[in-house]
Design a protein around this motif. Structure first.
Motif, mmCIF file in Angstrom:
data_model
loop_
_atom_site.group_PDB
_atom_site.id
_atom_site.type_symbol
_atom_site.label_atom_id
_atom_site.label_comp_id
_atom_site.label_asym_id
_atom_site.label_seq_id
_atom_site.Cartn_x
_atom_site.Cartn_y
_atom_site.Cartn_z
ATOM 1 N N LEU A 42 61.688 192.506 58.324
ATOM 2 C CA LEU A 42 62.441 193.669 57.850
ATOM 3 C C LEU A 42 63.940 193.447 58.034
ATOM 4 O O LEU A 42 64.740 193.735 57.125
ATOM 5 C CB LEU A 42 61.989 194.918 58.612
ATOM 6 N N VAL A 43 64.315 192.908 59.182
ATOM 7 C CA VAL A 43 65.730 192.641 59.444
ATOM 8 C C VAL A 43 66.256 191.558 58.506
ATOM 9 O O VAL A 43 67.341 191.702 57.915
ATOM 10 C CB VAL A 43 65.931 192.229 60.917
ATOM 11 N N LEU A 44 65.505 190.478 58.353
ATOM 12 C CA LEU A 44 65.944 189.370 57.495
ATOM 13 C C LEU A 44 66.071 189.819 56.045
ATOM 14 O O LEU A 44 67.030 189.459 55.346
ATOM 15 C CB LEU A 44 64.964 188.204 57.606
ATOM 16 N N SER A 45 65.111 190.607 55.570
ATOM 17 C CA SER A 45 65.162 191.068 54.179
ATOM 18 C C SER A 45 66.344 191.990 53.946
ATOM 19 O O SER A 45 66.910 192.038 52.845
ATOM 20 C CB SER A 45 63.855 191.775 53.819
ATOM 21 N N HIS A 46 66.744 192.747 54.978
ATOM 22 C CA HIS A 46 67.908 193.625 54.843
ATOM 23 C C HIS A 46 69.212 192.821 54.880
ATOM 24 O O HIS A 46 70.108 193.045 54.060
ATOM 25 C CB HIS A 46 67.902 194.657 55.968
ATOM 26 N N VAL A 47 69.305 191.897 55.814
ATOM 27 C CA VAL A 47 70.533 191.124 55.971
ATOM 28 C C VAL A 47 70.789 190.230 54.766
ATOM 29 O O VAL A 47 71.922 190.129 54.278
ATOM 30 C CB VAL A 47 70.470 190.288 57.265
ATOM 31 N N TYR A 48 69.714 189.603 54.240
ATOM 32 C CA TYR A 48 69.871 188.645 53.143
ATOM 33 C C TYR A 48 69.535 189.242 51.774
ATOM 34 O O TYR A 48 69.359 188.508 50.809
ATOM 35 C CB TYR A 48 69.021 187.395 53.422
ATOM 36 N N LEU A 49 69.440 190.574 51.712
ATOM 37 C CA LEU A 49 69.312 191.296 50.441
ATOM 38 C C LEU A 49 68.115 190.817 49.617
ATOM 39 O O LEU A 49 68.251 190.323 48.501
ATOM 40 C CB LEU A 49 70.602 191.136 49.619
ATOM 41 N N VAL A 50 66.939 190.993 50.195
ATOM 42 C CA VAL A 50 65.686 190.679 49.491
ATOM 43 C C VAL A 50 64.880 191.974 49.433
ATOM 44 O O VAL A 50 64.016 192.233 50.284
ATOM 45 C CB VAL A 50 64.893 189.566 50.206
ATOM 46 N N PRO A 51 65.136 192.846 48.458
ATOM 47 C CA PRO A 51 64.515 194.186 48.432
ATOM 48 C C PRO A 51 63.001 194.171 48.321
ATOM 49 O O PRO A 51 62.330 195.046 48.870
ATOM 50 C CB PRO A 51 65.161 194.841 47.208
ATOM 51 N N GLN A 52 62.439 193.184 47.600
ATOM 52 C CA GLN A 52 60.980 193.154 47.448
ATOM 53 C C GLN A 52 60.294 192.957 48.789
ATOM 54 O O GLN A 52 59.317 193.626 49.118
ATOM 55 C CB GLN A 52 60.577 192.043 46.477
ATOM 56 N N LEU A 53 60.797 192.040 49.609
ATOM 57 C CA LEU A 53 60.220 191.819 50.937
ATOM 58 C C LEU A 53 60.463 193.031 51.832
ATOM 59 O O LEU A 53 59.592 193.403 52.629
ATOM 60 C CB LEU A 53 60.829 190.560 51.559
ATOM 61 N N LYS A 54 61.614 193.657 51.695
ATOM 62 C CA LYS A 54 61.918 194.843 52.497
ATOM 63 C C LYS A 54 60.934 195.971 52.198
ATOM 64 O O LYS A 54 60.431 196.641 53.114
ATOM 65 C CB LYS A 54 63.343 195.295 52.208
ATOM 66 N N GLN A 55 60.616 196.162 50.929
ATOM 67 C CA GLN A 55 59.642 197.194 50.557
ATOM 68 C C GLN A 55 58.263 196.871 51.102
ATOM 69 O O GLN A 55 57.538 197.767 51.551
ATOM 70 C CB GLN A 55 59.586 197.321 49.038
ATOM 71 N N GLU A 56 57.890 195.590 51.088
ATOM 72 C CA GLU A 56 56.587 195.195 51.630
ATOM 73 C C GLU A 56 56.521 195.470 53.131
ATOM 74 O O GLU A 56 55.507 195.956 53.635
ATOM 75 C CB GLU A 56 56.338 193.713 51.359
ATOM 76 N N CYS A 57 57.597 195.170 53.842
ATOM 77 C CA CYS A 57 57.623 195.423 55.291
ATOM 78 C C CYS A 57 57.514 196.915 55.585
ATOM 79 O O CYS A 57 56.768 197.329 56.483
ATOM 80 C CB CYS A 57 58.902 194.852 55.890
ATOM 81 N N GLU A 58 58.268 197.722 54.844
ATOM 82 C CA GLU A 58 58.201 199.176 55.044
ATOM 83 C C GLU A 58 56.800 199.698 54.764
ATOM 84 O O GLU A 58 56.283 200.556 55.486
ATOM 85 C CB GLU A 58 59.216 199.862 54.135
ATOM 86 N N LYS A 59 56.186 199.183 53.710
ATOM 87 C CA LYS A 59 54.839 199.631 53.347
ATOM 88 C C LYS A 59 53.831 199.295 54.449
ATOM 89 O O LYS A 59 52.970 200.107 54.796
ATOM 90 C CB LYS A 59 54.431 198.981 52.030
ATOM 91 N N LYS A 60 53.930 198.083 54.982
ATOM 92 C CA LYS A 60 52.999 197.675 56.034
ATOM 93 C C LYS A 60 53.200 198.504 57.298
ATOM 94 O O LYS A 60 52.226 198.856 57.984
ATOM 95 C CB LYS A 60 53.183 196.189 56.359
ATOM 96 N N LEU A 61 54.448 198.833 57.607
ATOM 97 C CA LEU A 61 54.700 199.653 58.792
ATOM 98 C C LEU A 61 54.188 201.071 58.603
ATOM 99 O O LEU A 61 53.629 201.671 59.529
ATOM 100 C CB LEU A 61 56.199 199.665 59.095
ATOM 101 N N GLU A 62 54.371 201.614 57.425
ATOM 102 C CA GLU A 62 53.925 202.979 57.154
ATOM 103 C C GLU A 62 52.415 203.106 57.184
ATOM 104 O O GLU A 62 51.879 204.135 57.592
ATOM 105 C CB GLU A 62 54.447 203.435 55.795
ATOM 106 N N HIS A 63 51.709 202.065 56.766
ATOM 107 C CA HIS A 63 50.254 202.141 56.616
ATOM 108 C C HIS A 63 49.550 201.238 57.634
ATOM 109 O O HIS A 63 48.967 200.214 57.283
ATOM 110 C CB HIS A 63 49.833 201.751 55.207
ATOM 111 N N GLY A 64 49.654 201.619 58.906
ATOM 112 C CA GLY A 64 48.811 200.946 59.892
ATOM 113 C C GLY A 64 49.537 200.309 61.065
ATOM 114 O O GLY A 64 48.989 200.242 62.159
ATOM 115 N N LEU A 65 50.765 199.827 60.885
ATOM 116 C CA LEU A 65 51.441 199.109 61.961
ATOM 117 C C LEU A 65 52.344 200.006 62.796
ATOM 118 O O LEU A 65 52.915 199.575 63.790
ATOM 119 C CB LEU A 65 52.277 197.959 61.377
ATOM 120 N N LEU A 66 52.459 201.272 62.412
ATOM 121 C CA LEU A 66 53.308 202.221 63.135
ATOM 122 C C LEU A 66 52.463 202.982 64.157
ATOM 123 O O LEU A 66 51.472 203.620 63.803
ATOM 124 C CB LEU A 66 53.955 203.194 62.150
ATOM 125 N N THR A 67 52.845 202.889 65.438
ATOM 126 C CA THR A 67 52.108 203.558 66.513
ATOM 127 C C THR A 67 53.078 204.329 67.399
ATOM 128 O O THR A 67 54.301 204.185 67.288
ATOM 129 C CB THR A 67 51.335 202.535 67.365
#
Length: 384
Positions: free
Chosen positions: A145-170
């Motif tokens: 998530l940090v790397l995708s934000h720093v290096y401007l890779v929106p597709q990977l950033k969206q994938e990270c957010e999606k994974k955190l929202e659906h199962g990895l957030l505790t």
């Protein structure tokens, strides 16, 4: 076998033999294909016929590092070899770093420090093929998530957010992810974390992440506490309004039951001309049973004056409320209806406002519930 060493940045167009051998970049193209491409259920722009074999070719190109012209330095002396053209096209930030590197050296070098070597490798691999392993995503999702934000890779950033929202957030990691979402400009993820913190506030306050945040970011901890207080106040206000609405509905049902008792009669109580029959059907008015006991007490109580008996006082209030809701006191069979109409004219302005507010709230609550009023004519006159 093609000669790739003839391809350099800024060189002449590639020969026909080479262009036929090098696999195309795996991404949406604009050819006229009739099937819409979808990755993880999300429709992509344009059309694509990229096969799995093509993506495997790009991953193999990354794994083997064939003719790589960039070395990516990571922590602990790790090195990942990559291709400048691919990194620059996939990441605008990478393109800027590559332009700043020396143009006189064939092997360019950039550094990505502060994250594990394997996380950087997963990140670079995604720039090649837009693919990742599920296990690696779960392990390095925060770093990615940090790397995708720093290096401007929106597709990977969206994938990270999606994974955190659906199962990895505790509840254990929600505070850390909330802070990271704020730093990485992920408003949806930060909102979800904020809601989760407020919903599980007592549990979250005991986690290590909260204790660390309290020391390192006391201002943020203060904002979260204030948000929790505001949310608690809003919840209390909602409960208060809900309880008030229940009371107003009960009062309306009591008014309907009162008219029913004195007009039609119910079970063993009613007007003098009522012919009570045995084995009557159950009454549809829920308030009738309690109201019947109150009417019997009111009829036989020796302290019937207002203020002398709490039960009689309640009955007096119900009779006055009925008179304010009744549209036609001349034909009404409820006792003292006409008398209260005359008494209302002599009441103080303060009492009049208080009663009008009560009647308005009862009618408004019943209108929200979707049931008819006692009298639509009377209801309309109350709002004038």
């Amino acid at each position: 076998m093609c000669k790739v060493d003839t391809i350099h940045e800024g060189s002449a167009p590639v020969s026909k033999e080479v262009s036929q051998t090098i696999p195309p970049w795996p991404g949406p193209v604009t050819n006229n294909f009739h099937k819409r491409l979808s990755i993880d259920g999300s429709p992509q722009r344009g059309y694509s016929c990229v096969s799995t074999a093509t993506k495997d070719s790009w991953e193999r190109l990354f794994d083997e590092g064939y003719r790589a012209d960039v070395s990516v330095n990571t922590d602990d002396g790790g090195i990942i070899y990559a291709h400048a053209n691919i990194l620059g096209m996939a990441s605008p930030a990478m393109k800027g770093l590559l332009k700043q590197s020396s143009r006189f050296r064939r092997q360019r070098s950039i550094s990505i420090l502060g994250v594990p070597h394997d996380a950087v490798r997963v990140f670079i691999r995604f720039l090649y093929s837009s693919c990742y392993e599920k296990r690696e995503m779960e392990e390095f999702v925060l770093h990615l998530l940090v790397l995708s934000h720093v290096y401007l890779v929106p597709q990977l950033k969206q994938e990270c957010e999606k994974k955190l929202e659906h199962g990895l957030l505790t509840t254990e990691n929600v505070v850390d992810i909330f802070q990271l979402a704020l730093l990485c400009d992920a408003p949806r993820l930060s909102l979800i974390c904020h809601r989760m913190i407020l919903k599980n506030f007592k549990t979250v306050c005991t986690t290590t992440g909260w204790k660390v945040m309290k020391k390192s970011h006391p201002a943020l901890e203060k904002e979260l506490v204030e948000s929790m207080i505001e949310e608690d106040n809003r919840q209390k206000e909602r409960i208060k309004k809900l309880n008030e609405r229940k009371i107003y509905l009960l009062l309306y049902e009591a008014m309907e039951a009162l008219v029913h008792i004195y007009k039609d009669g119910c079970q063993t109580i009613g007007p003098s001309d009522k012919d009570f029959k045995e084995n009557q059907a159950p009454c549809k008015y829920v308030a009738c049973k309690g109201l019947e006991l109150l009417v019997r007490h009111f009829a036989g109580c020796k302290l019937r004056v207002p203020g002398g008996c709490i039960h009689c006082k309640r009955m007096w209030q119900l009779l006055e409320l009925h008179s304010r809701l009744c549209a036609n006191s001349h034909t009404c069979r409820v006792p003292l209806c006409r008398n209260f109409k005359e008494r209302i004219k002599k009441q103080s302005k303060k009492d009049e406002i208080r009663w009008k507010m009560l009647v308005k709230k009862i009618l408004r609550t019943k209108r929200i519930a979707g049931a008819p009023f006692i009298s639509s004519a009377k209801a309309s006159s109350l709002w004038q």
